[in-house]
Scaffold this motif. Structure first.
Motif, PDB file in Angstrom:
ATOM      1  N   GLY A   1      53.535-100.204 -31.472  1.00 24.06           N
ATOM      2  CA  GLY A   1      54.079 -98.857 -31.495  1.00 24.06           C
ATOM      3  C   GLY A   1      53.119 -97.812 -30.966  1.00 24.06           C
ATOM      4  N   ASP A   2      51.817 -98.148 -30.892  1.00 19.17           N
ATOM      5  CA  ASP A   2      50.835 -97.215 -30.342  1.00 19.17           C
ATOM      6  C   ASP A   2      51.024 -97.087 -28.831  1.00 19.17           C
ATOM      7  OD1 ASP A   2      49.745 -96.871 -32.813  1.00 19.17           O
ATOM      8  OD2 ASP A   2      47.975 -98.123 -32.449  1.00 19.17           O
ATOM      9  N   TYR A   3      50.626 -95.939 -28.293  1.00 18.76           N
ATOM     10  CA  TYR A   3      50.569 -95.737 -26.853  1.00 18.76           C
ATOM     11  C   TYR A   3      49.119 -95.891 -26.422  1.00 18.76           C
ATOM     12  CZ  TYR A   3      55.355 -93.964 -26.642  1.00 18.76           C
ATOM     13  OH  TYR A   3      56.726 -93.857 -26.702  1.00 18.76           O
ATOM     14  N   LEU A   4      48.878 -96.777 -25.459  1.00 14.66           N
ATOM     15  CA  LEU A   4      47.528 -97.023 -24.956  1.00 14.66           C
ATOM     16  C   LEU A   4      47.418 -96.462 -23.543  1.00 14.66           C
ATOM     17  CD1 LEU A   4      47.065-100.718 -26.168  1.00 14.66           C
ATOM     18  CD2 LEU A   4      46.577 -98.587 -27.401  1.00 14.66           C
ATOM     19  N   TYR A   5      46.379 -95.661 -23.315  1.00 16.54           N
ATOM     20  CA  TYR A   5      46.194 -95.016 -22.014  1.00 16.54           C
ATOM     21  C   TYR A   5      44.815 -95.331 -21.435  1.00 16.54           C
ATOM     22  CZ  TYR A   5      50.276 -91.940 -22.669  1.00 16.54           C
ATOM     23  OH  TYR A   5      51.549 -91.439 -22.835  1.00 16.54           O
ATOM     24  N   TRP A   6      44.799 -95.674 -20.149  1.00 17.26           N
ATOM     25  CA  TRP A   6      43.577 -95.795 -19.369  1.00 17.26           C
ATOM     26  C   TRP A   6      43.766 -95.027 -18.059  1.00 17.26           C
ATOM     27  CZ3 TRP A   6      45.834-100.201 -21.614  1.00 17.26           C
ATOM     28  CH2 TRP A   6      45.085-100.858 -22.606  1.00 17.26           C
ATOM     29  N   GLN A   7      42.666 -94.786 -17.353  1.00 17.40           N
ATOM     30  CA  GLN A   7      42.768 -94.214 -16.022  1.00 17.40           C
ATOM     31  C   GLN A   7      41.771 -94.907 -15.101  1.00 17.40           C
ATOM     32  OE1 GLN A   7      41.327 -90.127 -15.480  1.00 17.40           O
ATOM     33  NE2 GLN A   7      40.681 -90.100 -17.622  1.00 17.40           N
TER      34      GLN A   7
ATOM     35  N   ALA B   1      46.716 -90.680 -25.308  1.00 20.19           N
ATOM     36  CA  ALA B   1      47.500 -89.724 -24.535  1.00 20.19           C
ATOM     37  C   ALA B   1      46.835 -89.563 -23.172  1.00 20.19           C
ATOM     38  CB  ALA B   1      47.585 -88.378 -25.252  1.00 20.19           C
ATOM     39  N   PHE B   2      47.495 -88.835 -22.267  1.00 19.73           N
ATOM     40  CA  PHE B   2      46.922 -88.609 -20.945  1.00 19.73           C
ATOM     41  C   PHE B   2      45.532 -87.976 -21.060  1.00 19.73           C
ATOM     42  CE2 PHE B   2      51.439 -88.764 -19.678  1.00 19.73           C
ATOM     43  CZ  PHE B   2      51.350 -89.637 -18.595  1.00 19.73           C
ATOM     44  N   ARG B   3      45.390 -87.020 -21.945  1.00 22.90           N
ATOM     45  CA  ARG B   3      44.131 -86.281 -22.066  1.00 22.90           C
ATOM     46  C   ARG B   3      42.979 -87.156 -22.519  1.00 22.90           C
ATOM     47  NH1 ARG B   3      44.844 -80.350 -24.790  1.00 22.90           N
ATOM     48  NH2 ARG B   3      44.992 -79.199 -22.834  1.00 22.90           N
ATOM     49  N   THR B   4      43.273 -88.176 -23.302  1.00 20.30           N
ATOM     50  CA  THR B   4      42.218 -89.025 -23.848  1.00 20.30           C
ATOM     51  C   THR B   4      42.165 -90.390 -23.168  1.00 20.30           C
ATOM     52  OG1 THR B   4      43.718 -89.791 -25.603  1.00 20.30           O
ATOM     53  CG2 THR B   4      42.306 -87.894 -26.086  1.00 20.30           C
ATOM     54  N   ALA B   5      42.837 -90.532 -22.026  1.00 23.46           N
ATOM     55  CA  ALA B   5      42.844 -91.816 -21.303  1.00 23.46           C
ATOM     56  C   ALA B   5      41.416 -92.247 -20.983  1.00 23.46           C
ATOM     57  CB  ALA B   5      43.664 -91.691 -20.025  1.00 23.46           C
ATOM     58  N   VAL B   6      41.094 -93.496 -21.260  1.00 19.56           N
ATOM     59  CA  VAL B   6      39.749 -94.024 -21.052  1.00 19.56           C
ATOM     60  C   VAL B   6      39.593 -94.474 -19.601  1.00 19.56           C
ATOM     61  CG1 VAL B   6      38.141 -95.851 -21.708  1.00 19.56           C
ATOM     62  CG2 VAL B   6      39.512 -94.712 -23.459  1.00 19.56           C
ATOM     63  N   ALA B   7      38.490 -94.064 -18.983  1.00 22.03           N
ATOM     64  CA  ALA B   7      38.241 -94.398 -17.583  1.00 22.03           C
ATOM     65  C   ALA B   7      37.827 -95.857 -17.432  1.00 22.03           C
ATOM     66  CB  ALA B   7      37.159 -93.487 -17.013  1.00 22.03           C
ATOM     67  N   VAL B   8      38.433 -96.539 -16.463  1.00 20.43           N
ATOM     68  CA  VAL B   8      38.148 -97.938 -16.159  1.00 20.43           C
ATOM     69  C   VAL B   8      37.901 -98.052 -14.660  1.00 20.43           C
ATOM     70  CG1 VAL B   8      39.014-100.299 -16.222  1.00 20.43           C
ATOM     71  CG2 VAL B   8      39.651 -98.702 -18.024  1.00 20.43           C
ATOM     72  N   GLU B   9      36.891 -98.798 -14.273  1.00 22.48           N
ATOM     73  CA  GLU B   9      36.616 -99.008 -12.865  1.00 22.48           C
ATOM     74  C   GLU B   9      37.381-100.224 -12.358  1.00 22.48           C
ATOM     75  OE1 GLU B   9      32.413 -99.243 -12.515  1.00 22.48           O
ATOM     76  OE2 GLU B   9      32.082 -97.238 -13.340  1.00 22.48           O
ATOM     77  N   GLN B  10      37.651-100.238 -11.074  1.00 22.60           N
ATOM     78  CA  GLN B  10      38.364-101.369 -10.489  1.00 22.60           C
ATOM     79  C   GLN B  10      37.585-102.660 -10.728  1.00 22.60           C
ATOM     80  OE1 GLN B  10      39.350-100.792  -6.393  1.00 22.60           O
ATOM     81  NE2 GLN B  10      40.400 -98.854  -6.740  1.00 22.60           N
ATOM     82  N   GLY B  11      38.299-103.681 -11.151  1.00 25.78           N
ATOM     83  CA  GLY B  11      37.677-104.966 -11.409  1.00 25.78           C
ATOM     84  C   GLY B  11      37.246-105.175 -12.843  1.00 25.78           C
ATOM     85  N   GLN B  12      37.093-104.114 -13.613  1.00 32.47           N
ATOM     86  CA  GLN B  12      36.700-104.256 -15.010  1.00 32.47           C
ATOM     87  C   GLN B  12      37.888-104.700 -15.864  1.00 32.47           C
ATOM     88  OE1 GLN B  12      34.987-100.402 -16.040  1.00 32.47           O
ATOM     89  NE2 GLN B  12      32.937-101.275 -15.915  1.00 32.47           N
ATOM     90  N   ARG B  13      37.572-105.428 -16.938  1.00 33.15           N
ATOM     91  CA  ARG B  13      38.605-105.863 -17.876  1.00 33.15           C
ATOM     92  C   ARG B  13      38.463-105.041 -19.154  1.00 33.15           C
ATOM     93  NH1 ARG B  13      41.621-110.390 -17.898  1.00 33.15           N
ATOM     94  NH2 ARG B  13      40.271-111.351 -16.314  1.00 33.15           N
ATOM     95  N   ALA B  14      39.330-104.070 -19.309  1.00 40.57           N
ATOM     96  CA  ALA B  14      39.300-103.216 -20.493  1.00 40.57           C
ATOM     97  C   ALA B  14      40.071-103.880 -21.629  1.00 40.57           C
ATOM     98  CB  ALA B  14      39.909-101.855 -20.173  1.00 40.57           C
ATOM     99  N   THR B  15      39.616-103.659 -22.851  1.00 40.53           N
ATOM    100  CA  THR B  15      40.283-104.227 -24.024  1.00 40.53           C
ATOM    101  C   THR B  15      40.518-103.123 -25.056  1.00 40.53           C
ATOM    102  OG1 THR B  15      38.166-104.801 -25.052  1.00 40.53           O
ATOM    103  CG2 THR B  15      39.225-106.484 -23.661  1.00 40.53           C
ATOM    104  N   ALA B  16      41.417-103.383 -25.958  1.00 40.71           N
ATOM    105  CA  ALA B  16      41.687-102.431 -27.029  1.00 40.71           C
ATOM    106  C   ALA B  16      42.442-103.126 -28.154  1.00 40.71           C
ATOM    107  CB  ALA B  16      42.498-101.245 -26.511  1.00 40.71           C
ATOM    108  N   ASP B  17      42.052-102.841 -29.378  1.00 40.28           N
ATOM    109  CA  ASP B  17      42.786-103.290 -30.556  1.00 40.28           C
ATOM    110  C   ASP B  17      43.654-102.128 -31.021  1.00 40.28           C
ATOM    111  OD1 ASP B  17      41.748-105.932 -30.821  1.00 40.28           O
ATOM    112  OD2 ASP B  17      39.855-105.058 -31.507  1.00 40.28           O
ATOM    113  N   ALA B  18      44.914-102.403 -31.269  1.00 39.71           N
ATOM    114  CA  ALA B  18      45.846-101.334 -31.620  1.00 39.71           C
ATOM    115  C   ALA B  18      46.926-101.873 -32.545  1.00 39.71           C
ATOM    116  CB  ALA B  18      46.473-100.744 -30.356  1.00 39.71           C
ATOM    117  N   SER B  19      47.907-101.034 -32.808  1.00 34.78           N
ATOM    118  CA  SER B  19      49.049-101.416 -33.641  1.00 34.78           C
ATOM    119  C   SER B  19      50.317-101.358 -32.802  1.00 34.78           C
ATOM    120  CB  SER B  19      49.177-100.476 -34.841  1.00 34.78           C
ATOM    121  OG  SER B  19      48.026-100.533 -35.652  1.00 34.78           O
TER     122      SER B  19
END
Length: 240
Positions: A59-65, A39-57
């Motif tokens: 139907g899930d909503y994935l949030y970064w900031q 959700a917006f509140r739990t969005a994970v911070a990512v810096e410019q240029g970084q490659r963020a990854t996530a394993d999910a299912s």
């Protein structure tokens, strides 16, 4: 020979001046995240240029900031590795959305934020290039402003039986420098909701540099060198 050297120096000086604008660089201050918020509140911070990854299912909503300062034009790119073909029952539509610090959805100036993946496709890639971040805007405007930006990635449409199947997502934000705050003639008092993200290298209000400075200084140097060359040729005419 003197004239040739003068012309070469003129070209070199113009190229240096026109290339003074700072390029956006990746900030490697923290490890790239291997998860996303839900959700917006739990969005994970990512810096410019970084490659963020996530394993999910599915139907899930994935949030970064991520952070963006004035004069930058961020591009968000997300790639989803889809479940094995044998386990899927049909096509799926994936959606990438970007919101500013006030959670206002920002329009993509270019890119493909919505993509439909056929049943036999192994992955799907979505992109969204925002408009250039402005140092300030009127209260009624929905212009992108300095501060944190949210990325939301999810499947917008898929067969019910495919919901819950495992997926792997990768997301990266890059930014081009399109000019500093002085090109706009103003600045925002404070970034929009920027507590969790790192301030850009050139600050929230951007670098002092802009394309206008480059062309102005470059033109001035070229004119000055041309004047010196003309004066030299006039004072020292070629002997026969």
């Amino acid at each position: 020979m003197y004239v040739k050297r003068l012309l070469a120096a003129t070209v070199a000086a113009g190229a240096v001046l026109l290339g003074l604008g700072p390029a956006a660089t990746a900030d490697e201050g923290r490890p790239a995240p291997s998860e996303a918020g839900t959700a917006f509140r739990t969005a994970v911070a990512v810096e410019q240029g970084q490659r963020a990854t996530a394993d999910a299912s599915t139907g899930d909503y994935l949030y970064w900031q991520f952070p963006a300062g004035a004069g930058q034009q961020p591009t968000v790119k997300a790639t989803v590795t889809l479940p094995e073909t044998a386990t899927r029952n049909g096509t799926a539509t994936w959606q990438l959305d970007v919101f500013d610090g006030l959670r206002r959805r920002q329009a993509c100036a270019s890119g493909a934020p919505t993509q439909r993946a056929a049943r036999d496709e192994a992955s799907v890639t979505l992109t969204c290039t925002l408009r250039t971040v402005r140092p300030w805007a009127e209260r009624w405007a929905n212009d992108p402003l300095p501060g944190a930006y949210y990325v939301r990635l999810t499947v917008a449409d898929a067969p019910d039986r495919d919901m819950g199947l495992p997926v792997h997502a990768e997301m990266q934000v890059t930014a081009e420098d399109a000019g500093g705050a002085r090109a706009e003639g103003g600045s925002l008092g404070a970034p929009l909701h920027a507590a969790a993200v790192t301030e850009p290298e050139d600050g929230w209000n951007g670098s002092w540099w802009s394309g206008r400075w480059g062309w102005t200084l470059g033109g001035a140097v070229l004119c000055a060198l041309a004047a010196i060359g003309g004066y030299t040729l006039t004072r020292h005419p070629r002997r026969r």
